[in-house]
Design a protein around this motif. Structure first.
Motif, PDB file in Angstrom:
ATOM      1  N   PHE A  43       0.818  -1.203   0.000  1.00 22.17           N
ATOM      2  CA  PHE A  43       0.000   0.000   0.000  1.00 22.17           C
ATOM      3  C   PHE A  43       0.859   1.263   0.000  1.00 22.17           C
ATOM      4  CE2 PHE A  43      -3.820  -2.346   1.930  1.00 22.17           C
ATOM      5  CZ  PHE A  43      -4.439  -2.432   0.696  1.00 22.17           C
ATOM      6  N   ARG A  44       1.977   1.226   0.689  1.00 26.34           N
ATOM      7  CA  ARG A  44       2.808   2.427   0.774  1.00 26.34           C
ATOM      8  C   ARG A  44       3.490   2.761  -0.550  1.00 26.34           C
ATOM      9  NH1 ARG A  44       5.970  -1.131   4.194  1.00 26.34           N
ATOM     10  NH2 ARG A  44       7.830  -1.905   3.097  1.00 26.34           N
ATOM     11  N   ASP A  45       3.528   1.806  -1.482  1.00 25.13           N
ATOM     12  CA  ASP A  45       4.149   2.053  -2.787  1.00 25.13           C
ATOM     13  C   ASP A  45       3.180   2.682  -3.792  1.00 25.13           C
ATOM     14  OD1 ASP A  45       6.442   0.874  -1.772  1.00 25.13           O
ATOM     15  OD2 ASP A  45       5.885  -1.131  -2.485  1.00 25.13           O
ATOM     16  N   VAL A  46       1.901   2.651  -3.484  1.00 26.48           N
ATOM     17  CA  VAL A  46       0.897   3.206  -4.412  1.00 26.48           C
ATOM     18  C   VAL A  46       1.000   4.725  -4.392  1.00 26.48           C
ATOM     19  CG1 VAL A  46      -1.554   3.362  -4.970  1.00 26.48           C
ATOM     20  CG2 VAL A  46      -0.608   1.231  -4.034  1.00 26.48           C
TER      21      VAL A  46
ATOM     22  N   SER B   8      -6.107   0.086   4.936  1.00 30.28           N
ATOM     23  CA  SER B   8      -5.165  -0.290   5.995  1.00 30.28           C
ATOM     24  C   SER B   8      -5.834  -0.229   7.368  1.00 30.28           C
ATOM     25  CB  SER B   8      -3.946   0.626   5.956  1.00 30.28           C
ATOM     26  OG  SER B   8      -3.250   0.496   4.736  1.00 30.28           O
ATOM     27  N   HIS B   9      -6.587   0.830   7.618  1.00 26.04           N
ATOM     28  CA  HIS B   9      -7.283   0.952   8.900  1.00 26.04           C
ATOM     29  C   HIS B   9      -8.351  -0.129   9.056  1.00 26.04           C
ATOM     30  CE1 HIS B   9      -6.152   5.493   8.993  1.00 26.04           C
ATOM     31  NE2 HIS B   9      -5.144   4.703   9.328  1.00 26.04           N
TER      32      HIS B   9
ATOM     33  N   GLN C 231      -8.396  -2.829  12.142  1.00 23.77           N
ATOM     34  CA  GLN C 231      -9.553  -2.884  13.037  1.00 23.77           C
ATOM     35  C   GLN C 231     -10.418  -4.120  12.791  1.00 23.77           C
ATOM     36  OE1 GLN C 231     -11.683   0.817  12.555  1.00 23.77           O
ATOM     37  NE2 GLN C 231      -9.813   2.056  12.746  1.00 23.77           N
ATOM     38  N   GLN C 232      -9.982  -4.981  11.862  1.00 27.34           N
ATOM     39  CA  GLN C 232     -10.726  -6.205  11.535  1.00 27.34           C
ATOM     40  C   GLN C 232     -12.166  -5.897  11.084  1.00 27.34           C
ATOM     41  OE1 GLN C 232      -9.285  -9.397  11.538  1.00 27.34           O
ATOM     42  NE2 GLN C 232      -7.415  -8.203  11.834  1.00 27.34           N
ATOM     43  N   ARG C 233     -12.318  -4.813  10.327  1.00 29.40           N
ATOM     44  CA  ARG C 233     -13.617  -4.431   9.770  1.00 29.40           C
ATOM     45  C   ARG C 233     -13.552  -4.615   8.244  1.00 29.40           C
ATOM     46  NH1 ARG C 233     -16.833  -1.509  13.213  1.00 29.40           N
ATOM     47  NH2 ARG C 233     -17.922  -0.571  11.435  1.00 29.40           N
ATOM     48  N   ILE C 234     -13.533  -5.861   7.832  1.00 26.02           N
ATOM     49  CA  ILE C 234     -13.348  -6.203   6.432  1.00 26.02           C
ATOM     50  C   ILE C 234     -14.699  -6.582   5.836  1.00 26.02           C
ATOM     51  CG2 ILE C 234     -12.150  -7.697   4.804  1.00 26.02           C
ATOM     52  CD1 ILE C 234     -10.022  -8.110   6.980  1.00 26.02           C
ATOM     53  N   ALA C 235     -15.121  -5.822   4.829  1.00 30.92           N
ATOM     54  CA  ALA C 235     -16.408  -6.078   4.178  1.00 30.92           C
ATOM     55  C   ALA C 235     -16.302  -7.262   3.233  1.00 30.92           C
ATOM     56  CB  ALA C 235     -16.860  -4.822   3.430  1.00 30.92           C
ATOM     57  N   HIS C 236     -17.445  -7.668   2.684  1.00 29.72           N
ATOM     58  CA  HIS C 236     -17.459  -8.831   1.790  1.00 29.72           C
ATOM     59  C   HIS C 236     -17.320  -8.440   0.322  1.00 29.72           C
ATOM     60  CE1 HIS C 236     -21.688  -7.519   2.109  1.00 29.72           C
ATOM     61  NE2 HIS C 236     -21.775  -7.905   0.853  1.00 29.72           N
TER      62      HIS C 236
ATOM     63  N   LEU D  90      -4.932  -9.898   3.020  1.00 28.16           N
ATOM     64  CA  LEU D  90      -5.921 -10.798   3.605  1.00 28.16           C
ATOM     65  C   LEU D  90      -5.425 -12.239   3.682  1.00 28.16           C
ATOM     66  CD1 LEU D  90      -9.235  -9.515   1.919  1.00 28.16           C
ATOM     67  CD2 LEU D  90      -8.305  -8.906   4.141  1.00 28.16           C
ATOM     68  N   ASN D  91      -4.659 -12.695   2.679  1.00 27.41           N
ATOM     69  CA  ASN D  91      -4.285 -14.110   2.599  1.00 27.41           C
ATOM     70  C   ASN D  91      -2.833 -14.372   2.946  1.00 27.41           C
ATOM     71  OD1 ASN D  91      -6.833 -14.907   1.932  1.00 27.41           O
ATOM     72  ND2 ASN D  91      -6.401 -15.395  -0.214  1.00 27.41           N
ATOM     73  N   CYS D  92      -2.088 -13.351   3.387  1.00 28.28           N
ATOM     74  CA  CYS D  92      -0.690 -13.594   3.754  1.00 28.28           C
ATOM     75  C   CYS D  92      -0.612 -14.491   4.991  1.00 28.28           C
ATOM     76  CB  CYS D  92       0.030 -12.280   4.008  1.00 28.28           C
ATOM     77  SG  CYS D  92      -0.596 -11.378   5.437  1.00 28.28           S
ATOM     78  N   THR D  93       0.524 -15.056   5.216  1.00 26.36           N
ATOM     79  CA  THR D  93       0.718 -15.916   6.379  1.00 26.36           C
ATOM     80  C   THR D  93       0.562 -15.093   7.654  1.00 26.36           C
ATOM     81  OG1 THR D  93       2.261 -17.296   5.110  1.00 26.36           O
ATOM     82  CG2 THR D  93       2.320 -17.492   7.529  1.00 26.36           C
ATOM     83  N   GLY D  94      -0.320 -15.549   8.531  1.00 24.97           N
ATOM     84  CA  GLY D  94      -0.584 -14.820   9.763  1.00 24.97           C
ATOM     85  C   GLY D  94      -1.509 -13.637   9.592  1.00 24.97           C
ATOM     86  N   GLY D  95      -2.101 -13.490   8.422  1.00 25.18           N
ATOM     87  CA  GLY D  95      -2.955 -12.344   8.152  1.00 25.18           C
ATOM     88  C   GLY D  95      -4.352 -12.502   8.696  1.00 25.18           C
ATOM     89  N   PRO D  96      -5.197 -11.510   8.447  1.00 29.04           N
ATOM     90  CA  PRO D  96      -4.930 -10.282   7.666  1.00 29.04           C
ATOM     91  C   PRO D  96      -4.022  -9.295   8.402  1.00 29.04           C
ATOM     92  CG  PRO D  96      -7.296 -10.751   7.820  1.00 29.04           C
ATOM     93  CD  PRO D  96      -6.615 -11.614   8.826  1.00 29.04           C
ATOM     94  N   LYS D  97      -3.094  -8.708   7.665  1.00 32.10           N
ATOM     95  CA  LYS D  97      -2.223  -7.679   8.199  1.00 32.10           C
ATOM     96  C   LYS D  97      -1.666  -6.854   7.046  1.00 32.10           C
ATOM     97  CE  LYS D  97       1.754 -10.826   8.480  1.00 32.10           C
ATOM     98  NZ  LYS D  97       2.783 -11.397   9.388  1.00 32.10           N
TER      99      LYS D  97
END
Length: 600
Positions: A15-18, A29-30, A34-39, A62-69
């Motif tokens: 995201f920081r590269d965009v 990112s927020h 905050q784990q407020r991920i819509a569908h 969302l799909n990275c290891t240990g994610g979402p992060k």
């Protein structure tokens, strides 16, 4: 490894590269933190601004290891699979080629199955507006209530074509065009990594041609490297893409602001002969005048302007050549030409006409300004010039005529509210001469008749308004003038400094120096002399002033009262006097006009 184009090689991975879409990346990112991920998410915006890129980065988070992060490891195998398009849990679908009901039915069947090795099964549908209405409707139920392990991400350049029922089920993010300075900065970094020398003017020319699309700018840089090698200048960019040099745009704008139509036409002809894109030229010219207007309105706030250093310095110089209202009219002319350019048979002729109109518009005066100046002129606030000597404008005395003179000035309107005017319209009933001076005429009314006569020679306009007035009183150096309630609106037209000075000057000439004036609303008195007794035979000579002693200390007129009253409404209209009137001359000077025709 095969060659990879710059647009893919330097595609943002986090995201920081965009570049230029912080309002979207920060929100996502927020939401992850905050784990407020819509569908379902919808990314809208022009081409090459990062819609699909942001969707892929979001899928990595969302799909990275240990994610979402947000801060995932780029060497994470799951993230690499997504970046390379090999992930079986992240499916990218082309909406243009999979726009039927059958494809949507297959998608609905796939949604039921859990992800193979990731936390979410993610569907990225590019150009989603290409789906048919039936396909959209088939997707509605699944999109509204998908399984917990499913996420939808849509990308489109035309959100207006997406059904409202789909839009209402998504979180929408509108991506904007990337500002030119950010594109220049990104291209400069890429050129440094590619060991390419490129001038700042060339970078800015690429950014102008990209029109806010980073992918277009990177593709252009890639093409220029293939064409020019490791050294790129502005002329290379201009010759390849038909763009106009910024210096030429600034010079064309200066010619318009200076009113140099010949220089503007020569500049346009040279650009057209060199194969420049005239549509792009008009767009760049519009952008420059927009920046110039914003510079003036914001008083030099550079944060609202996208321009190179040369463009910014020219704004300071050219801002002194025109005001904001003139720039607005120029922009209107150029914007109108841009709308018509697509359908024009000859773009060059259309732009030439637009330049003519822009130069004319720069000198135009708005209706509000004209009305304000006319009001100021009427109130005597513009150039309180003293009236010219009466001798300079006084017409030659009219020779006696067998018929009374008839006034042809269109601005004189006799009325019953003015006794003298009403009496002058009645034909004489008896040929025998009557007494030359009636008692009413020897006093205040006689002075008023001579005053109107004197004022008429100096200012026909002032006389036309005063014809509807009548004297009320003259006491202690104050002449009170009344207007009948029917004509009370004339008070505002005559009660100004210029008319006060004119009337005081004429009163001094008539033997009443230092007399002040006051205008009030008062009903006109009824005529005290019958009309039949007012007129004298045309051949009757005027009674000398010495033949009748003056009842007051006021000067005796050199002519009889009856001719004086007749003259009140019988002053001949002179076109030359009208043209030479100080008020008319002042109006012509202010509005740079000319008298075409004078009608009596």
């Amino acid at each position: 490894m095969s060659y990879q184009v710059i647009a893919r090689k330097y595609r943002p991975q986090r995201f920081r590269d965009v570049v230029g879409q912080e309002h979207v990346t920060q929100t996502l990112s927020h939401a992850i933190e905050q784990q407020r991920i819509a569908h379902a998410y919808l990314f809208c915006g022009p081409r090459g601004t990062g819609k699909t890129t942001i969707a892929r980065i979001f899928a990595k988070c969302l799909n990275c290891t240990g994610g979402p992060k947000v801060d995932f490891d780029e060497d994470d195998p799951k993230c690499k699979e997504i970046a390379e398009g090999r992930s079986i849990d992240v499916l990218e679908i082309d909406g243009a080629s999979n726009n039927g009901v059958e494809q949507v039915r297959e998608l609905r069947e796939t949604v039921k199955y859990a992800p193979a090795s990731s936390k979410f099964k993610i569907f990225i549908i590019d150009e989603v507006h290409m789906l048919s209405t039936a396909a959209f409707n088939a997707l509605l139920k699944t999109l509204e209530e998908p399984p917990d392990h499913v996420k939808f991400m849509f990308a489109t350049t035309d959100p207006e074509k997406v059904l409202a029922t789909i839009l209402s089920r998504c979180q929408r993010f509108d991506l904007r065009r990337i500002p030119a300075p950010l594109i220049v900065k990104q291209l400069s970094e890429i050129a440094g990594k590619e060991n390419v020398q490129i001038t700042p003017d060339a970078l800015y020319a690429i950014a102008r041609g990209a029109d806010g699309g980073m992918r277009d700018a990177e593709s252009t840089l890639d093409q220029l490297i293939s064409f020019c090698g490791d050294k790129i200048e502005e002329s290379d960019v201009l010759s390849m893409f038909g763009l106009t040099a910024q210096g030429q745009i600034l010079e064309l704008a200066r010619a318009v602001l200076a009113g140099e139509i010949d220089a503007a036409l020569k500049q346009l002809d040279e650009l057209a002969k060199n194969g420049k894109d005239l549509g792009r030229l008009l767009s760049d010219l519009l952008g420059h005048f927009r920046n110039l207007l914003i510079f003036q309105v914001s008083r030099g706030d550079m944060s609202l302007i996208e321009a190179s250093e040369a463009g910014l310095s020219s704004l300071k110089e050219q801002s002194a050549l025109a005001k904001a209202d003139a720039l607005t009219r120029i922009l209107e002319m150029l914007a109108e030409a841009e709308l018509r350019l697509r359908d024009a048979a000859s773009k060059k002729i259309l732009i030439e006409v637009a330049l003519f109109k822009a130069i004319d518009a720069r000198n135009a005066v708005s209706v509000d300004t004209v009305l304000k100046r006319l009001q100021d002129l009427r109130d005597g606030r513009l150039g309180e010039a003293a009236p010219a000597p009466a001798s300079a404008r006084a017409p030659e005395p009219a020779k006696p005529s067998a018929k009374p003179a008839r006034t042809e000035a269109s601005f004189v309107a006799p009325s019953a509210a003015n006794p003298a005017a009403a009496l002058s319209e009645t034909p004489p009933a008896a040929p025998a001469p009557q007494p030359a001076a009636a008692p009413a005429e020897d006093g205040l009314e006689g002075l008023w008749a001579r005053l109107i006569d004197a004022v008429g020679r100096a200012s026909p306009f002032a006389r036309s308004y005063l014809l509807e007035a009548h004297p009320v009183s003259l006491a202690k150096g104050l002449l009170t003038v009344g207007f009948d309630p029917e004509f009370e609106d004339h008070i505002a037209l005559v009660d100004n400094a210029r008319n006060h000075a004119l009337l005081q000057t004429k009163l001094t000439e008539l033997g009443h120096p230092n007399t002040q004036l006051k205008f009030i609303k008062a009903e006109a008195p009824a005529p005290r002399i019958k009309p039949v007794e007012e007129k004298t035979a045309p051949a009757a000579p005027p009674v000398p002033a010495a033949s009748t002693p003056a009842p007051t200390a006021q000067p005796k007129p050199a002519h009889s009262a009856a001719p004086a009253r007749e003259k009140l409404t019988s002053v001949p209209f002179s076109k030359e006097d009208f043209k030479n009137d100080p008020l008319i001359q002042k109006a012509l000077e202010i509005f740079k006009g000319e008298i075409v025709e004078v009608r009596a």
